[in-house]
Motif scaffolding. Structure first.
Motif, PDB file in Angstrom:
ATOM      1  N   ILE A 167       0.855  -1.178   0.000  1.00  0.00           N
ATOM      2  CA  ILE A 167       0.000   0.000   0.000  1.00  0.00           C
ATOM      3  C   ILE A 167       0.894   1.232   0.000  1.00  0.00           C
ATOM      4  CG2 ILE A 167      -1.754   1.260   1.279  1.00  0.00           C
ATOM      5  CD1 ILE A 167      -2.643  -1.432   2.422  1.00  0.00           C
ATOM      6  N   LYS A 168       0.605   2.145  -0.913  1.00  0.00           N
ATOM      7  CA  LYS A 168       1.380   3.383  -1.007  1.00  0.00           C
ATOM      8  C   LYS A 168       1.103   4.230   0.224  1.00  0.00           C
ATOM      9  CE  LYS A 168       2.150   7.385  -3.877  1.00  0.00           C
ATOM     10  NZ  LYS A 168       1.677   8.214  -4.945  1.00  0.00           N
ATOM     11  N   PRO A 169       2.139   4.788   0.826  1.00  0.00           N
ATOM     12  CA  PRO A 169       1.899   5.631   2.003  1.00  0.00           C
ATOM     13  C   PRO A 169       1.114   6.881   1.615  1.00  0.00           C
ATOM     14  CG  PRO A 169       4.191   5.760   1.312  1.00  0.00           C
ATOM     15  CD  PRO A 169       3.537   4.695   0.477  1.00  0.00           C
ATOM     16  N   GLU A 170       0.440   7.448   2.612  1.00  0.00           N
ATOM     17  CA  GLU A 170      -0.421   8.606   2.360  1.00  0.00           C
ATOM     18  C   GLU A 170       0.375   9.811   1.885  1.00  0.00           C
ATOM     19  OE1 GLU A 170      -2.718   9.378   5.829  1.00  0.00           O
ATOM     20  OE2 GLU A 170      -3.617   7.407   5.827  1.00  0.00           O
ATOM     21  N   ASP A 171       1.529  10.030   2.483  1.00  0.00           N
ATOM     22  CA  ASP A 171       2.336  11.173   2.053  1.00  0.00           C
ATOM     23  C   ASP A 171       3.557  10.652   1.304  1.00  0.00           C
ATOM     24  OD1 ASP A 171       3.472   9.986   4.228  1.00  0.00           O
ATOM     25  OD2 ASP A 171       3.953  11.825   5.287  1.00  0.00           O
ATOM     26  N   ASP A 172       4.088  11.476   0.435  1.00  0.00           N
ATOM     27  CA  ASP A 172       5.228  11.065  -0.381  1.00  0.00           C
ATOM     28  C   ASP A 172       6.557  11.350   0.299  1.00  0.00           C
ATOM     29  OD1 ASP A 172       3.579  10.134  -2.343  1.00  0.00           O
ATOM     30  OD2 ASP A 172       3.549  12.003  -3.452  1.00  0.00           O
ATOM     31  N   GLN A 173       6.520  11.684   1.574  1.00  0.00           N
ATOM     32  CA  GLN A 173       7.745  11.942   2.310  1.00  0.00           C
ATOM     33  C   GLN A 173       8.448  10.619   2.611  1.00  0.00           C
ATOM     34  OE1 GLN A 173       8.900  14.907   3.255  1.00  0.00           O
ATOM     35  NE2 GLN A 173       7.206  16.061   2.378  1.00  0.00           N
ATOM     36  N   PRO A 174       9.786  10.615   2.622  1.00  0.00           N
ATOM     37  CA  PRO A 174      10.480   9.381   3.003  1.00  0.00           C
ATOM     38  C   PRO A 174      10.217   9.067   4.476  1.00  0.00           C
ATOM     39  CG  PRO A 174      12.033  11.182   2.731  1.00  0.00           C
ATOM     40  CD  PRO A 174      10.698  11.678   2.267  1.00  0.00           C
ATOM     41  N   LEU A 175      10.271   7.798   4.815  1.00  0.00           N
ATOM     42  CA  LEU A 175       9.973   7.365   6.169  1.00  0.00           C
ATOM     43  C   LEU A 175      11.070   7.834   7.101  1.00  0.00           C
ATOM     44  CD1 LEU A 175       8.266   5.725   8.125  1.00  0.00           C
ATOM     45  CD2 LEU A 175       9.631   3.732   7.518  1.00  0.00           C
ATOM     46  N   ASP A 176      10.707   8.590   8.111  1.00  0.00           N
ATOM     47  CA  ASP A 176      11.637   9.051   9.123  1.00  0.00           C
ATOM     48  C   ASP A 176      11.144   8.512  10.452  1.00  0.00           C
ATOM     49  OD1 ASP A 176      13.467  10.307  10.694  1.00  0.00           O
ATOM     50  OD2 ASP A 176      12.766  12.339  10.303  1.00  0.00           O
ATOM     51  N   LEU A 177      11.885   7.561  11.006  1.00  0.00           N
ATOM     52  CA  LEU A 177      11.436   6.915  12.232  1.00  0.00           C
ATOM     53  C   LEU A 177      11.481   7.845  13.433  1.00  0.00           C
ATOM     54  CD1 LEU A 177      13.156   3.464  11.755  1.00  0.00           C
ATOM     55  CD2 LEU A 177      10.800   4.081  11.293  1.00  0.00           C
TER      56      LEU A 177
END
Length: 146
Positions: free
Chosen positions: A44-54
């Motif tokens: 599933i494509k994430p809601e925002d196109d920002q890279p994942l920042d934990l």
């Protein structure tokens, strides 16, 4: 004696014998009926196109839209300002847009963006209804009613 026991423990265990294969190349081992298969996996494509920042803070409270949401707009980021020509150019575009809206309001012209208005469905004339009834009587369909 202890060294001999350690050396014996480090040796690899013998591998299981390979299944017997007949001359035709098929396995002589009967097929297993209890083979487990994985189900369907969907990405599933994430809601925002920002890279994942934990380590990014994610607010657990999501405010519902209200009457102020329509008029509020976030200020542009420095990147957006640079991409659109700088603050001076953004101010010029904003001023021209507001002047065009004011001129449009003074002249009474239609808005640049207008909502869609649905037209009524077309009406058949009496002659067209007669032809449709004759065609449907011959071909076994239902004629449009009035």
């Amino acid at each position: 004696m202890m060294l001999a026991g350690t050396a014996h423990a480090q040796q690899a265990t013998p591998a299981e014998p390979a299944p017997a294969v007949d001359q035709a190349g098929t396995s002589a081992v009967p097929p297993q009926d209890n083979v487990t298969t994985l189900g369907e996996v969907r990405a599933i494509k994430p809601e925002d196109d920002q890279p994942l920042d934990l380590y990014r803070f994610k607010n657990p409270v999501q405010a519902a839209p209200n009457r102020f949401s329509k008029n509020w707009s976030e200020p542009p980021t420095p990147e957006q300002v640079g991409m659109s020509g700088g603050y001076v150019m953004m101010g010029i575009v904003y001023g021209v847009t507001k002047a065009a809206q004011g001129l449009n309001k003074l002249t009474g012209g239609p808005d640049q963006i207008q909502s869609a208005i649905a037209r009524p469905p077309p009406e058949l004339s009496e002659d067209e209804r007669q032809r449709a009834a004759e065609y449907c009587a011959a071909n076994g369909c239902t004629a449009p009613e009035r």
